[in-house]
Design a protein around this motif. Structure first.
Motif, PDB file in Angstrom:
ATOM      1  N   LYS A  41     -31.890-101.728   6.385  1.00 18.57           N
ATOM      2  CA  LYS A  41     -32.544-100.844   5.424  1.00 18.57           C
ATOM      3  C   LYS A  41     -32.617 -99.439   6.010  1.00 18.57           C
ATOM      4  N   GLY A  42     -32.185 -98.460   5.225  1.00 18.92           N
ATOM      5  CA  GLY A  42     -32.194 -97.080   5.683  1.00 18.92           C
ATOM      6  C   GLY A  42     -30.856 -96.581   6.185  1.00 18.92           C
ATOM      7  N   ASP A  43     -29.905 -97.501   6.426  1.00 18.19           N
ATOM      8  CA  ASP A  43     -28.566 -97.053   6.817  1.00 18.19           C
ATOM      9  C   ASP A  43     -27.959 -96.204   5.705  1.00 18.19           C
ATOM     10  N   LEU A  44     -27.227 -95.177   6.096  1.00 15.20           N
ATOM     11  CA  LEU A  44     -26.563 -94.314   5.124  1.00 15.20           C
ATOM     12  C   LEU A  44     -25.199 -94.893   4.765  1.00 15.20           C
ATOM     13  N   VAL A  45     -24.875 -94.861   3.485  1.00 14.91           N
ATOM     14  CA  VAL A  45     -23.577 -95.343   3.010  1.00 14.91           C
ATOM     15  C   VAL A  45     -22.981 -94.294   2.081  1.00 14.91           C
ATOM     16  N   SER A  46     -21.748 -93.892   2.374  1.00 16.55           N
ATOM     17  CA  SER A  46     -21.046 -92.924   1.538  1.00 16.55           C
ATOM     18  C   SER A  46     -19.760 -93.541   1.015  1.00 16.55           C
ATOM     19  N   VAL A  47     -19.395 -93.165  -0.209  1.00 18.80           N
ATOM     20  CA  VAL A  47     -18.118 -93.601  -0.781  1.00 18.80           C
ATOM     21  C   VAL A  47     -17.334 -92.359  -1.186  1.00 18.80           C
ATOM     22  N   ILE A  48     -16.062 -92.318  -0.773  1.00 23.88           N
ATOM     23  CA  ILE A  48     -15.225 -91.138  -0.976  1.00 23.88           C
ATOM     24  C   ILE A  48     -13.866 -91.582  -1.513  1.00 23.88           C
ATOM     25  N   GLU A  61     -14.642 -88.426  -9.291  1.00 23.21           N
ATOM     26  CA  GLU A  61     -13.474 -87.548  -9.284  1.00 23.21           C
ATOM     27  C   GLU A  61     -13.064 -87.231  -7.849  1.00 23.21           C
ATOM     28  N   PHE A  62     -11.766 -87.275  -7.607  1.00 24.57           N
ATOM     29  CA  PHE A  62     -11.245 -86.942  -6.281  1.00 24.57           C
ATOM     30  C   PHE A  62     -11.661 -85.523  -5.899  1.00 24.57           C
ATOM     31  N   GLY A  63     -12.262 -85.382  -4.728  1.00 24.24           N
ATOM     32  CA  GLY A  63     -12.726 -84.080  -4.269  1.00 24.24           C
ATOM     33  C   GLY A  63     -14.200 -83.837  -4.496  1.00 24.24           C
ATOM     34  N   LYS A  64     -14.863 -84.688  -5.301  1.00 26.85           N
ATOM     35  CA  LYS A  64     -16.295 -84.533  -5.554  1.00 26.85           C
ATOM     36  C   LYS A  64     -17.098 -85.263  -4.477  1.00 26.85           C
ATOM     37  N   THR A  65     -18.356 -84.840  -4.301  1.00 29.47           N
ATOM     38  CA  THR A  65     -19.178 -85.353  -3.202  1.00 29.47           C
ATOM     39  C   THR A  65     -20.362 -86.198  -3.667  1.00 29.47           C
ATOM     40  N   ILE A  66     -20.335 -86.660  -4.907  1.00 30.71           N
ATOM     41  CA  ILE A  66     -21.462 -87.426  -5.429  1.00 30.71           C
ATOM     42  C   ILE A  66     -21.705 -88.715  -4.640  1.00 30.71           C
ATOM     43  N   GLY A  67     -20.676 -89.217  -3.968  1.00 34.00           N
ATOM     44  CA  GLY A  67     -20.819 -90.487  -3.263  1.00 34.00           C
ATOM     45  C   GLY A  67     -21.377 -90.390  -1.862  1.00 34.00           C
ATOM     46  N   LEU A  68     -21.743 -89.186  -1.422  1.00 34.76           N
ATOM     47  CA  LEU A  68     -22.201 -89.014  -0.044  1.00 34.76           C
ATOM     48  C   LEU A  68     -23.680 -89.353   0.131  1.00 34.76           C
ATOM     49  N   SER A  69     -23.992 -89.906   1.309  1.00 30.88           N
ATOM     50  CA  SER A  69     -25.371 -90.073   1.801  1.00 30.88           C
ATOM     51  C   SER A  69     -26.262 -90.893   0.887  1.00 30.88           C
ATOM     52  N   ASN A  70     -25.754 -92.027   0.410  1.00 30.67           N
ATOM     53  CA  ASN A  70     -26.605 -92.995  -0.257  1.00 30.67           C
ATOM     54  C   ASN A  70     -27.363 -93.778   0.815  1.00 30.67           C
ATOM     55  N   VAL A  71     -28.328 -94.600   0.417  1.00 25.98           N
ATOM     56  CA  VAL A  71     -29.200 -95.266   1.389  1.00 25.98           C
ATOM     57  C   VAL A  71     -29.331 -96.746   1.047  1.00 25.98           C
ATOM     58  N   GLY A 109      -8.161 -97.437  -8.247  1.00 27.52           N
ATOM     59  CA  GLY A 109      -8.204 -96.410  -7.220  1.00 27.52           C
ATOM     60  C   GLY A 109      -8.581 -97.012  -5.883  1.00 27.52           C
ATOM     61  N   CYS A 110      -8.937 -96.150  -4.970  1.00 29.09           N
ATOM     62  CA  CYS A 110      -9.207 -96.577  -3.603  1.00 29.09           C
ATOM     63  C   CYS A 110     -10.286 -95.668  -3.021  1.00 29.09           C
ATOM     64  N   ILE A 111     -11.192 -96.243  -2.232  1.00 26.63           N
ATOM     65  CA  ILE A 111     -12.282 -95.450  -1.673  1.00 26.63           C
ATOM     66  C   ILE A 111     -12.517 -95.786  -0.202  1.00 26.63           C
ATOM     67  N   PHE A 112     -12.868 -94.750   0.547  1.00 32.24           N
ATOM     68  CA  PHE A 112     -13.422 -94.952   1.877  1.00 32.24           C
ATOM     69  C   PHE A 112     -14.898 -95.285   1.723  1.00 32.24           C
ATOM     70  N   VAL A 113     -15.376 -96.215   2.543  1.00 27.88           N
ATOM     71  CA  VAL A 113     -16.793 -96.566   2.571  1.00 27.88           C
ATOM     72  C   VAL A 113     -17.279 -96.361   4.002  1.00 27.88           C
ATOM     73  N   ILE A 114     -18.224 -95.444   4.168  1.00 23.29           N
ATOM     74  CA  ILE A 114     -18.703 -95.091   5.505  1.00 23.29           C
ATOM     75  C   ILE A 114     -20.169 -95.462   5.639  1.00 23.29           C
ATOM     76  N   LYS A 115     -20.464 -96.313   6.615  1.00 23.07           N
ATOM     77  CA  LYS A 115     -21.855 -96.613   6.962  1.00 23.07           C
ATOM     78  C   LYS A 115     -22.198 -95.809   8.205  1.00 23.07           C
ATOM     79  N   ALA A 116     -23.299 -95.064   8.140  1.00 21.90           N
ATOM     80  CA  ALA A 116     -23.641 -94.163   9.241  1.00 21.90           C
ATOM     81  C   ALA A 116     -25.115 -94.281   9.591  1.00 21.90           C
ATOM     82  N   ARG A 117     -25.403 -93.960  10.843  1.00 17.85           N
ATOM     83  CA  ARG A 117     -26.785 -93.862  11.301  1.00 17.85           C
ATOM     84  C   ARG A 117     -26.962 -92.523  11.990  1.00 17.85           C
ATOM     85  N   ASP A 118     -28.003 -91.793  11.623  1.00 15.81           N
ATOM     86  CA  ASP A 118     -28.287 -90.507  12.264  1.00 15.81           C
ATOM     87  C   ASP A 118     -28.814 -90.734  13.675  1.00 15.81           C
TER      88      ASP A 118
END
Length: 211
Positions: free
Chosen positions: A148-155, A179-189, A202-211
């Motif tokens: 819980k609290g991990d950041l998840v982005s889709v690009i 849309e390709f090039g848009k940033t709406i998928g960044l920094s979800n939680v 289509g195809c997406i990168f999925v990034i899980k991140a921790r600050d």
């Protein structure tokens, strides 16, 4: 078979990578990454590249250990990392993790991230992992485990991502086009210990991140 490829990128925590590589079935060192393996006294199964970055002490140590060296010309059409992925495919890998594949060289970092797409199209599950991030790619459905609290982005990768549905995240989406090039998928939680990502076209990168 899970194959770990250590790349000659930025490394802040050697013990993190040693623990990760200990969990792999087979370990490939991409040229200069061998210097880090030498410091941690971790013996890879094979070293691949043009050998322009490996230091003599490391080279001598691994030769004494009987490690196989796959040498390629310095002038070539492929990076050492891509050559390592091809080798992993040839020995039957179904999952490949690129470790320390990003760093100060943006061109190499982007190239290595894009190799996840290269692996996807060749039937391999690919991940890119460092101390703070885990990058995956999907053209279908994906479940991400975490905390819980991990950041998840889709690009989006190479065009619009159509029919994106996100569940288990603070900001869900349902059948949405990113849309390709848009940033709406960044920094979800993440709101729990897992989340689900789906893209219909289509195809997406999925990034899980921790600050």
């Amino acid at each position: 078979m899970l194959v770990g490829i250590l790349v000659n990128g930025a490394i802040d925590d050697i013990e993190f990578y040693k623990k990760e590589l200990d969990g792999c079935d087979y370990v490939i060192s991409a040229d200069g990454a061998s210097n880090v393996l030498y410091k941690m006294k971790k013996v890879p199964d094979v070293i691949i590249g043009d050998m322009d970055s490996i230091e003599e002490d490391a080279k001598s140590f691994f030769l004494e250990k009987g490690v196989e060296f796959k040498r390629f010309p310095s002038k070539k059409d492929f990076t050492d990392t891509e050559l390592s992925i091809d080798y992993a495919k040839d020995i039957g890998a179904d999952e490949v993790v690129l470790y320390a594949a990003v760093g100060s060289r943006i061109d190499h970092s982007l190239g290595n991230i894009n190799l996840l797409y290269y692996m996807l199209k060749r039937g391999m599950q690919g991940r890119l992992v460092n101390e703070k991030n885990e990058v995956r790619i999907t053209d279908g459905k994906l479940v991400i485990e975490g905390r819980k609290g991990d950041l998840v982005s889709v690009i989006p990768v190479n065009g619009d991502a159509i029919g994106v549905t996100l569940t288990g995240l603070e900001y869900p989406l349902t059948d949405y086009t990113i849309e390709f090039g848009k940033t709406i998928g960044l920094s979800n939680v993440m709101v729990g210990e897992s989340c689900r990502i789906e893209v219909k076209d289509g195809c997406i990168f999925v990034i899980k991140a921790r600050d």
